[in-house]
Design an enzyme around this catalytic site. Sequence first.
Site, PDB file in Angstrom:
ATOM      1  N   ASP A  40       0.821  -1.217   0.000  1.00 30.90           N
ATOM      2  CA  ASP A  40       0.000   0.000   0.000  1.00 30.90           C
ATOM      3  C   ASP A  40       0.853   1.265   0.000  1.00 30.90           C
ATOM      4  O   ASP A  40       0.392   2.336   0.377  1.00 30.90           O
ATOM      5  CB  ASP A  40      -0.997  -0.005   1.162  1.00 30.90           C
ATOM      6  CG  ASP A  40      -0.316  -0.231   2.494  1.00 30.90           C
ATOM      7  OD1 ASP A  40       0.925  -0.383   2.496  1.00 30.90           O
ATOM      8  OD2 ASP A  40      -1.005  -0.244   3.522  1.00 30.90           O
ATOM      9  N   HIS A 227      22.562  11.943 -17.480  1.00 29.52           N
ATOM     10  CA  HIS A 227      21.408  11.799 -16.585  1.00 29.52           C
ATOM     11  C   HIS A 227      21.790  11.075 -15.290  1.00 29.52           C
ATOM     12  O   HIS A 227      20.993  10.320 -14.727  1.00 29.52           O
ATOM     13  CB  HIS A 227      20.246  11.090 -17.295  1.00 29.52           C
ATOM     14  CG  HIS A 227      19.517  11.995 -18.249  1.00 29.52           C
ATOM     15  ND1 HIS A 227      18.563  11.548 -19.136  1.00 29.52           N
ATOM     16  CD2 HIS A 227      19.605  13.330 -18.437  1.00 29.52           C
ATOM     17  CE1 HIS A 227      18.105  12.579 -19.841  1.00 29.52           C
ATOM     18  NE2 HIS A 227      18.725  13.673 -19.441  1.00 29.52           N
ATOM     19  N   ASP A 244      22.415  19.810 -11.602  1.00 30.79           N
ATOM     20  CA  ASP A 244      21.307  20.118 -12.525  1.00 30.79           C
ATOM     21  C   ASP A 244      20.037  19.853 -11.733  1.00 30.79           C
ATOM     22  O   ASP A 244      19.680  18.699 -11.488  1.00 30.79           O
ATOM     23  CB  ASP A 244      21.417  19.210 -13.751  1.00 30.79           C
ATOM     24  CG  ASP A 244      20.335  19.470 -14.790  1.00 30.79           C
ATOM     25  OD1 ASP A 244      19.348  20.170 -14.482  1.00 30.79           O
ATOM     26  OD2 ASP A 244      20.469  18.948 -15.915  1.00 30.79           O
ATOM     27  N   ASP A 255      14.581  24.712 -14.444  1.00 30.80           N
ATOM     28  CA  ASP A 255      15.565  23.691 -14.830  1.00 30.80           C
ATOM     29  C   ASP A 255      16.906  24.409 -14.971  1.00 30.80           C
ATOM     30  O   ASP A 255      17.137  25.112 -15.954  1.00 30.80           O
ATOM     31  CB  ASP A 255      15.113  23.056 -16.162  1.00 30.80           C
ATOM     32  CG  ASP A 255      16.067  21.978 -16.648  1.00 30.80           C
ATOM     33  OD1 ASP A 255      17.001  21.619 -15.916  1.00 30.80           O
ATOM     34  OD2 ASP A 255      15.861  21.489 -17.777  1.00 30.80           O
ATOM     35  N   HIS A 343      15.381  23.024 -24.509  1.00 31.67           N
ATOM     36  CA  HIS A 343      14.033  22.488 -24.699  1.00 31.67           C
ATOM     37  C   HIS A 343      13.051  23.502 -24.131  1.00 31.67           C
ATOM     38  O   HIS A 343      13.430  24.337 -23.291  1.00 31.67           O
ATOM     39  CB  HIS A 343      13.873  21.138 -23.993  1.00 31.67           C
ATOM     40  CG  HIS A 343      14.375  21.134 -22.577  1.00 31.67           C
ATOM     41  ND1 HIS A 343      13.599  21.550 -21.514  1.00 31.67           N
ATOM     42  CD2 HIS A 343      15.582  20.812 -22.052  1.00 31.67           C
ATOM     43  CE1 HIS A 343      14.317  21.470 -20.404  1.00 31.67           C
ATOM     44  NE2 HIS A 343      15.529  21.038 -20.693  1.00 31.67           N
ATOM     45  N   HIS A 350      10.711  18.884 -19.685  1.00 29.05           N
ATOM     46  CA  HIS A 350      10.904  18.815 -21.140  1.00 29.05           C
ATOM     47  C   HIS A 350       9.519  19.060 -21.709  1.00 29.05           C
ATOM     48  O   HIS A 350       8.747  18.136 -21.938  1.00 29.05           O
ATOM     49  CB  HIS A 350      11.464  17.453 -21.561  1.00 29.05           C
ATOM     50  CG  HIS A 350      12.896  17.294 -21.156  1.00 29.05           C
ATOM     51  ND1 HIS A 350      13.625  16.164 -21.354  1.00 29.05           N
ATOM     52  CD2 HIS A 350      13.757  18.166 -20.556  1.00 29.05           C
ATOM     53  CE1 HIS A 350      14.858  16.330 -20.893  1.00 29.05           C
ATOM     54  NE2 HIS A 350      14.953  17.523 -20.401  1.00 29.05           N
ATOM     55  N   GLU A 375      21.351  25.277 -22.627  1.00 25.32           N
ATOM     56  CA  GLU A 375      22.174  24.449 -21.749  1.00 25.32           C
ATOM     57  C   GLU A 375      23.292  23.701 -22.476  1.00 25.32           C
ATOM     58  O   GLU A 375      23.334  22.474 -22.462  1.00 25.32           O
ATOM     59  CB  GLU A 375      21.287  23.454 -21.004  1.00 25.32           C
ATOM     60  CG  GLU A 375      20.325  22.651 -21.882  1.00 25.32           C
ATOM     61  CD  GLU A 375      19.534  21.643 -21.069  1.00 25.32           C
ATOM     62  OE1 GLU A 375      20.151  20.809 -20.404  1.00 25.32           O
ATOM     63  OE2 GLU A 375      18.292  21.693 -21.128  1.00 25.32           O
ATOM     64  N   TYR A 379      31.802  17.363 -22.298  1.00 24.19           N
ATOM     65  CA  TYR A 379      31.975  16.208 -21.414  1.00 24.19           C
ATOM     66  C   TYR A 379      33.146  15.365 -21.912  1.00 24.19           C
ATOM     67  O   TYR A 379      33.182  14.977 -23.089  1.00 24.19           O
ATOM     68  CB  TYR A 379      30.690  15.368 -21.401  1.00 24.19           C
ATOM     69  CG  TYR A 379      29.454  16.228 -21.167  1.00 24.19           C
ATOM     70  CD1 TYR A 379      29.027  16.538 -19.885  1.00 24.19           C
ATOM     71  CD2 TYR A 379      28.759  16.776 -22.257  1.00 24.19           C
ATOM     72  CE1 TYR A 379      27.922  17.361 -19.685  1.00 24.19           C
ATOM     73  CE2 TYR A 379      27.656  17.597 -22.059  1.00 24.19           C
ATOM     74  CZ  TYR A 379      27.248  17.887 -20.769  1.00 24.19           C
ATOM     75  OH  TYR A 379      26.160  18.707 -20.587  1.00 24.19           O
ATOM     76  N   GLU A 401      23.149  25.942 -17.505  1.00 25.34           N
ATOM     77  CA  GLU A 401      21.770  25.945 -18.013  1.00 25.34           C
ATOM     78  C   GLU A 401      20.954  27.036 -17.346  1.00 25.34           C
ATOM     79  O   GLU A 401      20.916  27.133 -16.118  1.00 25.34           O
ATOM     80  CB  GLU A 401      21.122  24.586 -17.716  1.00 25.34           C
ATOM     81  CG  GLU A 401      19.648  24.520 -18.080  1.00 25.34           C
ATOM     82  CD  GLU A 401      19.061  23.127 -17.927  1.00 25.34           C
ATOM     83  OE1 GLU A 401      19.516  22.363 -17.048  1.00 25.34           O
ATOM     84  OE2 GLU A 401      18.125  22.803 -18.684  1.00 25.34           O
TER      85      GLU A 401
HETATM   86  N1  GLY Z   1      17.346  18.394 -16.278  1.00 29.05           N
HETATM   87  C1  GLY Z   1      17.259  17.802 -17.546  1.00 29.05           C
HETATM   88  C2  GLY Z   1      17.626  18.724 -18.589  1.00 29.05           C
HETATM   89  O1  GLY Z   1      18.396  19.632 -18.353  1.00 29.05           O
HETATM   90  O2  GLY Z   1      17.164  18.669 -19.681  1.00 29.05           O
HETATM   91 MN    MN Z   2      17.154  21.169 -19.356  1.00 33.66          MN
HETATM   92 MN    MN Z   3      18.612  20.528 -16.486  1.00 37.78          MN
END
Ligand code: GLY
Ligand code: MN
Ligand code: MN
Length: 433
Positions: A40, A227, A244, A255, A343, A350, A375, A379, A401
């Site tokens: 539950d 991610h 992030d 974001d 985005h 998103h 953003e 890397y 970002e």
């Molecule tokens: N936090 C996910 C992105 O920056 O798109």
């Molecule tokens: Mn983002």
């Molecule tokens: Mn982000």
Amino acid sequence: MDLPFDTSEYTNRQERLFAQLPESSILIIPTNDRKIRSNDVVYPFRPNSYMLYLCGWKEDEGVFVAHNQSGNIESILFVPPRDTKKEIWEGIRIGVDGAKSWPASNASSIENFESEILKMIGQFDNVFTILGVSNSIDNIAKEIEGIKDPRPIIDPMRRVKSSREIQYMREAAEIGSQAHKFAMANATPEIGEWEIQSSVEGHFMNCKSRWSYPSIVGGGENGTILHYNTNQSVVKDGDLVLVDAGCEVQGYASDITRTWPVNGKFTEPQREIYELVLKAELAGIEACQNESSWVSIHTATSEILAAGLIELGILDCTLEEAIGDPVEFNGPYRNFFMHGTGHFLGLDVHDVGGGRQGDDDKGPILEPGMILTVEPGLYFSSWRTDIIIPERYSGIGIRIEDDILITDEGPVVLSSSCPKEISEIEDIVGSGI
Ligand code: GLY
Ligand code: MN
Ligand code: MN
């Protein structure tokens, strides 16, 4: 009544939607299902964004149904009825009588939904619903032929924010900015990624907010994992940490990403990459102009990053070769910048309505009221064997970002109170303020 917008804002959305649907249409918008974790215990519930957008219903069961015939829009909100035994465990419900003041012409018990909807559907020529949100709606939909998806009509509406939506997003961006600042100020070498996460999310909660997506806190090489969100490692002296994290206000997301040295001082190689990413981010933000195309923002960041990678000796080719096809962006700079430049942002992090529809499409044209992220990042994962990672930059992952509102007067950075200049960051990290 606990609604973030005046009733007229919801009914205006409903009317704008139905003005674009054919005569004799019925629209069925379910909220998300509750997801069981075990026995539950359920996962934290988040209402479906289309439900929030069209009628603001937040309880964990409910279906909004609307239809038009001869120019009249009628709607009905099906909700869980009052039920003392369940309410003792789960809290008091709004109930059918309470739901009558929500932005729908009428309210009914969800217990009647299946029988009512099967009767109603037969009276309309077009059935619109979103599949994959609610199991019970998906099951009913199996019985109905020719179901249509309303999202291609709703998404362009959601893309342009009203002044009240912008206000909520400003608040989310400001809380997010202060949360990042707080985490920077309270960090020292050997801090756990989870402790930084706690600083950031603790600030969200202090502001009666919560995350809009699982926070990414990647120390050192973990910052190169796009991610990453296990957040269980210690951040070593000399390492960067990529954070992030964003939050929600009335369902509207921020974001934000910042990358900073946990000891408060960038090393030379870290500084070189940071300055390059920051230059690309500023160019991307500058490209966020009314009537610009989506792709032009990606072109702006890509040109700076690719040129910088050549200048730093990481790529040995011309700018054109580094970028590759100017539509596909498939050159070797993508080995180090492998995601999009941004985005749309809104009820979903998103958010709907972004991206390109075909290979040579330039994506949506920007207009005032749209909010998007910019953003760029670079890397350099040391473990990659498919490309040569320069020793000097091995293990560095940097993304910056911000959340940008498009206006007639140019881009407005909603997250502008979050430090990103090197000197600001070096001043604040570990300062305790
Ligand atoms: N936090 C996910 C992105 O920056 O798109
Ligand atoms: Mn983002
Ligand atoms: Mn982000």
